[in-house]
Scaffold this active site. Sequence first.
Site, PDB file in Angstrom:
ATOM      1  N   GLU B  66      -3.660 -38.820 -13.323  1.00 44.98           N
ATOM      2  CA  GLU B  66      -4.555 -37.719 -12.947  1.00 44.98           C
ATOM      3  C   GLU B  66      -5.380 -38.035 -11.703  1.00 44.98           C
ATOM      4  O   GLU B  66      -5.688 -37.155 -10.898  1.00 44.98           O
ATOM      5  CB  GLU B  66      -5.484 -37.355 -14.104  1.00 44.98           C
ATOM      6  N   PHE B 128      -9.345 -34.970 -31.249  1.00 47.59           N
ATOM      7  CA  PHE B 128      -8.376 -35.736 -30.449  1.00 47.59           C
ATOM      8  C   PHE B 128      -8.425 -35.284 -28.988  1.00 47.59           C
ATOM      9  O   PHE B 128      -8.397 -34.086 -28.702  1.00 47.59           O
ATOM     10  CB  PHE B 128      -6.963 -35.537 -31.013  1.00 47.59           C
ATOM     11  N   GLN B 129      -8.501 -36.225 -28.092  1.00 46.67           N
ATOM     12  CA  GLN B 129      -8.595 -35.979 -26.651  1.00 46.67           C
ATOM     13  C   GLN B 129      -9.763 -35.074 -26.291  1.00 46.67           C
ATOM     14  O   GLN B 129      -9.693 -34.306 -25.331  1.00 46.67           O
ATOM     15  CB  GLN B 129      -7.268 -35.434 -26.098  1.00 46.67           C
ATOM     16  N   LYS B 178      -8.950 -24.569 -25.157  1.00 55.88           N
ATOM     17  CA  LYS B 178      -7.589 -24.062 -25.339  1.00 55.88           C
ATOM     18  C   LYS B 178      -7.574 -22.655 -25.931  1.00 55.88           C
ATOM     19  O   LYS B 178      -6.733 -21.832 -25.558  1.00 55.88           O
ATOM     20  CB  LYS B 178      -6.821 -25.028 -26.244  1.00 55.88           C
ATOM     21  N   MET B 494     -11.399 -57.540   2.946  1.00 57.51           N
ATOM     22  CA  MET B 494     -12.820 -57.316   3.187  1.00 57.51           C
ATOM     23  C   MET B 494     -13.663 -58.159   2.223  1.00 57.51           C
ATOM     24  O   MET B 494     -14.707 -58.678   2.593  1.00 57.51           O
ATOM     25  CB  MET B 494     -13.152 -55.827   3.053  1.00 57.51           C
TER      26      MET B 494
END
Lengths: 191, 595
Positions: B66, B128-129, B178, B494
């Site tokens: 993502e 969940f999630q 949803k 760096m």
Amino acid sequence: MTDAPKPLGGNGNGPKSAYFLSHADQEIERRTLAVLVDNEPGVLARVVGLFSGRGYNIDSLTVAEVDSSQHRSRITIVTQGTAHILEQIEAQLLRIVPVAEVIDITNSKTGIERELALVKVAGTGEKRVEALRIAEIFRAHVIDTTNESFIFEVTGASEKLTQFVDLMRPLGLVEVSRTGVLSIKRGKEKG
Amino acid sequence: MTTRTKAKPAAETAAPRMMTGAQIVVEALREQGVSVMFGYPGGAVLPIYDALYGQDAIRHILVRHEQGAGHAAEGYARSTGKCGVALVTSGPGATNMVTPITDALMDSIPMVVITGQVPTHLIGTDAFQECDTTGITRSCAKHNYLVTDVTQLARIMHEAFYVATSGRPGPVVVDIPKDIQFATGPYVGKEGITKPTYVPQRIPKTDAIKAAADLMTKAWRPIFYTGGGVINSGPRASEKLRELQELTGFPVTSTLMGLGAFPASHPDWLGMLGMHGSFEANNAMHDCDLMICVGARFDDRVTGRIDAFSPKSKKIHIDIDASSINKIVRVDVPVVADCAEALDALITEIKALKRKMPDLTPWRDQIDTWRARRCFTYANSAEVIKPQYAVERLYALTKDRKTYITTEVGQHQMWAAQFYHFEEPNRWMTSGGLGTMGYGLPAAVGVQAAHPEALVIDIAGEASIQMMMQELSTAVQHKLPVKVFILNNEWMGMVRQWQELLHGERYSHSYSESLPDFVMLAKALGGHGIRCDKPDELDAKILEMIDHPGPVLFDCRVERAENCLPMIPSGSAHNQMILGEITGNEVGEAGRKLV
């Protein structure tokens, strides 16, 4: 390069020209800000999160919806910082999308600040009488009483409330609840 | 009512189009002109993915992580000036987006991120999630929404685009449970969407412009200090900057984010300023008597030690975000406005003044003496490829094409900024504010999706590239022929440089141990791999990279211990640059504690 530019941004919410600000000014000032916001979910968290995220102080905070038709809420925040930080606080607040307006109550000649406190005092005999006498001087109302206690409701400027609480301490102060500062401006104008 | 929709003619309002929440999302994207979006499906966004199925108005680029979707949307936005769009699921989908959202906030990139959320009745149950997406992204997004009513969805979608793209642009998150995606509601168009509490000030105040023009027509040692705001304002701002510069003849420097707004080939261009900027730019900033800051924000990488920052100058600051003004450096003339509008007003005002302006010859002569130090000089080698030489050759062999450059973060990023030169805005995509390693490859994917015919190169380091390596697979799948040019010195360069400078050459965990074989890795992912470790083979192999029709990983083995110079060490002023070699004694106790 000696021509001083005119003072800018004095009106509205624009930043003030720093040309006239003293760079050595590091004094901490206390300031009351009224923040008018759209009463949408999370708006208080946005305002409070701004203060914690950028390391600003909140001394007191009150919030409630004040216009249900427009879903407007008024948040009064008492904060402190240097002049530079206070200017940043105002500018950062105005960046928040649902913030409509930020009013500097402290620096407004017509600003009024009030706070309400509920003060529970327990005691008997002379101390009980003295508590009642002081309450009268402060125009506090008794809103609950038992044979051994009072609850006073007192309103006024924050300093007055603090003074009242200090006087009650030797007389059997049990508990204090304060609303935090509310603010409004005198006169017929809004805001 | 937070937002009002203008009344439409009766015929149109008679029957609002009813559709599911998922269809509303896709229809709103279509109406907003979104042709490409980046995403990754999951349980809580399946209805929206279903609505995307079988339509061809919006091209969906499936990423591998993502975070890649977010950076790709950023790259798309920066290279086109349009709003980038990413679509991810709830929970881990949303938390993986936190880095690109923060990155877009720091660099003011317009982006709309749509996240799925668990159904409304499960919110708050640790489903969940599930995660508190609006809570998590509140401080890293410009604004965010949790949609709880399908009748508000269309308005919120359009409002999100308005907020993301107007004022100081930034990322906006729309979190959609949803059940809202399944529910049926009315679609409203984007016409008439306003947000009364949010009104960016685009037009400058007249008194501010007059004061600025007055200072500009009297300055003996002026400088333009321009930033990403000029790019974000759109191509017109870059045109106006060039016009105003031509009118005044003032020298121009720019932040990392603003490269390309002013042509690098112009004789009055000083190069980038700041920690790894040019000697002439930093000294001119220090000694100027008038600084005109346009769409930049006095970042600490730019100012160095703040109490020694440009002590002799008056300062004009043009910014659309009032909170940027007087935040770090006190300025004399604040101008809250869109860059293009302010620059345009300044041109008009200065022309109207018809004032004879001071002779800038002594100032130009002074700048030429600084230029003569040739601060970017490096000792080239016939045996080993110097990283500066690699970028120089890359520039020479690609400058005549339509080329877009992205970078990761570190030494290679600074060498790219120093040795790759830009003539136009929107050609340079880099993570400036947040400094996100892993930005470059997914950003290149986004740029290539917007410009299929262009040459898109991610100048990378071997450490950064491994953070988002998997997105090469995205490029292969979607036939996006991005080129990844890795300056491989086998160190987090760096970090190593700072350890040399600040920590007595104790190189704690900065060696790139167990590096993959990048040529074989490219093959495994379906791309083409090239390795080069000899300076005399570099040109031919760069041309091979350019000519290859698909994605390429170019493993350019460079000098391992090269330092990125010049450098203003932490806690030092603009006129205290390290030009030659690092000795380890440059930074005092106070500077050591800075980042």
